[in-house]
Write an enzyme that holds these catalytic residues in place. Structure first.
Site, PDB file in Angstrom:
ATOM      1  N   ARG A  70       0.854  -1.188   0.000  1.00  0.00           N
ATOM      2  CA  ARG A  70       0.000   0.000   0.000  1.00  0.00           C
ATOM      3  C   ARG A  70       0.889   1.236   0.000  1.00  0.00           C
ATOM      4  O   ARG A  70       1.817   1.353   0.798  1.00  0.00           O
ATOM      5  CB  ARG A  70      -0.911  -0.010   1.218  1.00  0.00           C
ATOM      6  CG  ARG A  70      -1.856  -1.214   1.201  1.00  0.00           C
ATOM      7  CD  ARG A  70      -2.854  -1.198   2.317  1.00  0.00           C
ATOM      8  NE  ARG A  70      -3.741  -0.057   2.127  1.00  0.00           N
ATOM      9  CZ  ARG A  70      -4.198   0.686   3.133  1.00  0.00           C
ATOM     10  NH1 ARG A  70      -3.859   0.409   4.370  1.00  0.00           N
ATOM     11  NH2 ARG A  70      -5.000   1.702   2.892  1.00  0.00           N
ATOM     12  N   SER A  71       0.575   2.173  -0.854  1.00  0.00           N
ATOM     13  CA  SER A  71       1.371   3.388  -0.999  1.00  0.00           C
ATOM     14  C   SER A  71       1.483   4.156   0.310  1.00  0.00           C
ATOM     15  O   SER A  71       2.546   4.663   0.666  1.00  0.00           O
ATOM     16  CB  SER A  71       0.747   4.274  -2.080  1.00  0.00           C
ATOM     17  OG  SER A  71       1.422   5.502  -2.167  1.00  0.00           O
ATOM     18  N   SER A  72       0.387   4.231   1.055  1.00  0.00           N
ATOM     19  CA  SER A  72       0.406   4.991   2.309  1.00  0.00           C
ATOM     20  C   SER A  72       1.383   4.396   3.321  1.00  0.00           C
ATOM     21  O   SER A  72       2.000   5.128   4.101  1.00  0.00           O
ATOM     22  CB  SER A  72      -1.002   5.069   2.912  1.00  0.00           C
ATOM     23  OG  SER A  72      -1.530   3.774   3.106  1.00  0.00           O
ATOM     24  N   LEU A  73       1.562   3.071   3.298  1.00  0.00           N
ATOM     25  CA  LEU A  73       2.519   2.426   4.206  1.00  0.00           C
ATOM     26  C   LEU A  73       3.937   2.520   3.660  1.00  0.00           C
ATOM     27  O   LEU A  73       4.894   2.696   4.419  1.00  0.00           O
ATOM     28  CB  LEU A  73       2.126   0.967   4.442  1.00  0.00           C
ATOM     29  CG  LEU A  73       0.732   0.734   5.032  1.00  0.00           C
ATOM     30  CD1 LEU A  73       0.449  -0.749   5.170  1.00  0.00           C
ATOM     31  CD2 LEU A  73       0.571   1.454   6.355  1.00  0.00           C
ATOM     32  N   ARG A  85       5.179   4.922   2.003  1.00  0.00           N
ATOM     33  CA  ARG A  85       5.659   6.288   2.236  1.00  0.00           C
ATOM     34  C   ARG A  85       6.184   6.486   3.652  1.00  0.00           C
ATOM     35  O   ARG A  85       6.847   7.476   3.940  1.00  0.00           O
ATOM     36  CB  ARG A  85       4.543   7.286   1.945  1.00  0.00           C
ATOM     37  CG  ARG A  85       4.180   7.324   0.477  1.00  0.00           C
ATOM     38  CD  ARG A  85       2.935   8.133   0.213  1.00  0.00           C
ATOM     39  NE  ARG A  85       2.448   7.840  -1.123  1.00  0.00           N
ATOM     40  CZ  ARG A  85       1.909   8.728  -1.921  1.00  0.00           C
ATOM     41  NH1 ARG A  85       1.761   9.984  -1.524  1.00  0.00           N
ATOM     42  NH2 ARG A  85       1.494   8.383  -3.118  1.00  0.00           N
ATOM     43  N   ALA A 100       9.314 -11.417  -3.641  1.00  0.00           N
ATOM     44  CA  ALA A 100       8.338 -12.441  -4.021  1.00  0.00           C
ATOM     45  C   ALA A 100       6.921 -11.885  -4.016  1.00  0.00           C
ATOM     46  O   ALA A 100       6.226 -11.947  -3.021  1.00  0.00           O
ATOM     47  CB  ALA A 100       8.454 -13.623  -3.060  1.00  0.00           C
ATOM     48  N   ARG A 156       4.644 -12.593  -6.773  1.00  0.00           N
ATOM     49  CA  ARG A 156       3.796 -13.356  -7.692  1.00  0.00           C
ATOM     50  C   ARG A 156       3.117 -14.483  -6.912  1.00  0.00           C
ATOM     51  O   ARG A 156       3.740 -15.201  -6.144  1.00  0.00           O
ATOM     52  CB  ARG A 156       4.639 -13.947  -8.823  1.00  0.00           C
ATOM     53  CG  ARG A 156       3.799 -14.677  -9.861  1.00  0.00           C
ATOM     54  CD  ARG A 156       4.656 -15.387 -10.900  1.00  0.00           C
ATOM     55  NE  ARG A 156       5.329 -16.515 -10.287  1.00  0.00           N
ATOM     56  CZ  ARG A 156       6.661 -16.682 -10.285  1.00  0.00           C
ATOM     57  NH1 ARG A 156       7.459 -15.818 -10.853  1.00  0.00           N
ATOM     58  NH2 ARG A 156       7.199 -17.734  -9.699  1.00  0.00           N
ATOM     59  N   VAL A 188       3.099 -15.484   2.576  1.00  0.00           N
ATOM     60  CA  VAL A 188       4.119 -14.998   3.498  1.00  0.00           C
ATOM     61  C   VAL A 188       4.660 -13.684   2.955  1.00  0.00           C
ATOM     62  O   VAL A 188       5.038 -13.582   1.787  1.00  0.00           O
ATOM     63  CB  VAL A 188       5.247 -16.035   3.705  1.00  0.00           C
ATOM     64  CG1 VAL A 188       6.436 -15.404   4.420  1.00  0.00           C
ATOM     65  CG2 VAL A 188       4.726 -17.202   4.520  1.00  0.00           C
ATOM     66  N   GLU A 235       7.514 -10.718   3.231  1.00  0.00           N
ATOM     67  CA  GLU A 235       8.883 -10.445   3.698  1.00  0.00           C
ATOM     68  C   GLU A 235       8.940  -8.943   3.943  1.00  0.00           C
ATOM     69  O   GLU A 235       9.261  -8.172   3.058  1.00  0.00           O
ATOM     70  CB  GLU A 235       9.923 -10.850   2.655  1.00  0.00           C
ATOM     71  CG  GLU A 235       9.783 -12.272   2.146  1.00  0.00           C
ATOM     72  CD  GLU A 235       9.040 -12.351   0.827  1.00  0.00           C
ATOM     73  OE1 GLU A 235       8.785 -11.318   0.195  1.00  0.00           O
ATOM     74  OE2 GLU A 235       8.702 -13.475   0.433  1.00  0.00           O
ATOM     75  N   LYS A 287       7.812 -26.096  -2.642  1.00  0.00           N
ATOM     76  CA  LYS A 287       8.242 -26.108  -1.239  1.00  0.00           C
ATOM     77  C   LYS A 287       7.213 -25.568  -0.258  1.00  0.00           C
ATOM     78  O   LYS A 287       7.343 -25.778   0.935  1.00  0.00           O
ATOM     79  CB  LYS A 287       9.529 -25.283  -1.099  1.00  0.00           C
ATOM     80  CG  LYS A 287      10.686 -25.818  -1.911  1.00  0.00           C
ATOM     81  CD  LYS A 287      11.892 -24.932  -1.797  1.00  0.00           C
ATOM     82  CE  LYS A 287      11.772 -23.791  -2.774  1.00  0.00           C
ATOM     83  NZ  LYS A 287      12.963 -22.965  -2.864  1.00  0.00           N
TER      84      LYS A 287
END
Length: 193
Positions: free
Chosen positions: A110-113, A115, A124, A126, A136, A138, A178
């Protein structure tokens, strides 16, 4: 072709794409579905190993990959996670996703986060055709201040792209996959090729 909000709703209604819990329509806008942060996290321990050899998953200094990460730690609204500047944490989405064999998903922060310095996926982003489970994240704090992360906060958005035809080798049928039916925060499972 990317799915628009109307298409996403139709795929969900037909159960061709499954998101659990089922998203409220206020979370489906434009070309994305907002998803939330789960309550399970894994942190990297302070350790004496100097580096990780990514070609054979060995840590120089005698530790294994499982010895550098904590077990899952559960956070709550009352006891949130504090992500320090320059820190990486693995966490899972609140939602579980089941992808059909003719659709690929794309995870975006999210852009707000962003920034404020929060990166929600190192690389990752996709979500493969045939995927099933929690995603998950990262997450990395690239900012200057500690970030407070509370379970169920909106953390990312998913968009979906229709493939020309169903894939021959969907994720859930690959022998070497995996992270099948991933539940919670599964750490890295690097292995030799």
């Amino acid at each position: 072709m990317r799915l628009c909000d109307k298409d996403i709703e139709e795929w969900l209604e037909r159960k061709e794409l499954i998101i659990e819990p089922y998203p409220n329509k206020t979370l489906i806008n434009g070309i994305t579905v907002d998803i939330h942060l789960g309550n399970k996290f894994r942190f990297f321990y302070e350790h004496t190993g100097s580096c990780i050899d990514l070609s054979n998953s060995k840590i120089i200094g005698g530790l294994s990959l499982t010895e550098i990460m904590s077990n899952e730690i559960i956070f709550s609204e009352e006891q949130p996670c504090f992500l320090q500047p320059g820190s990486l944490v693995l966490c899972s989405t609140f939602e579980s996703i089941k992808m059909p064999n003719n659709l690929v998903g794309w995870l975006d922060g999210r852009s707000s986060l962003a920034r404020l310095g929060l990166m929600i996926h190192a690389t990752a982003h996709r979500i493969d055709p045939g995927w099933n489970g929690n995603i998950v994240l990262e997450m990395f704090n690239a900012g200057k201040l500690t970030l407070v992360l509370r379970p169920k906060m909106r953390i990312a958005a998913l968009s979906f792209e229709v493939l020309s035809q169903p894939v021959l080798r969907p994720y859930n049928l690959r022998k070497e996959a995996k992270y099948k039916i991933q539940n919670g925060v599964v750490p890295s499972r690097i292995h030799k090729e």
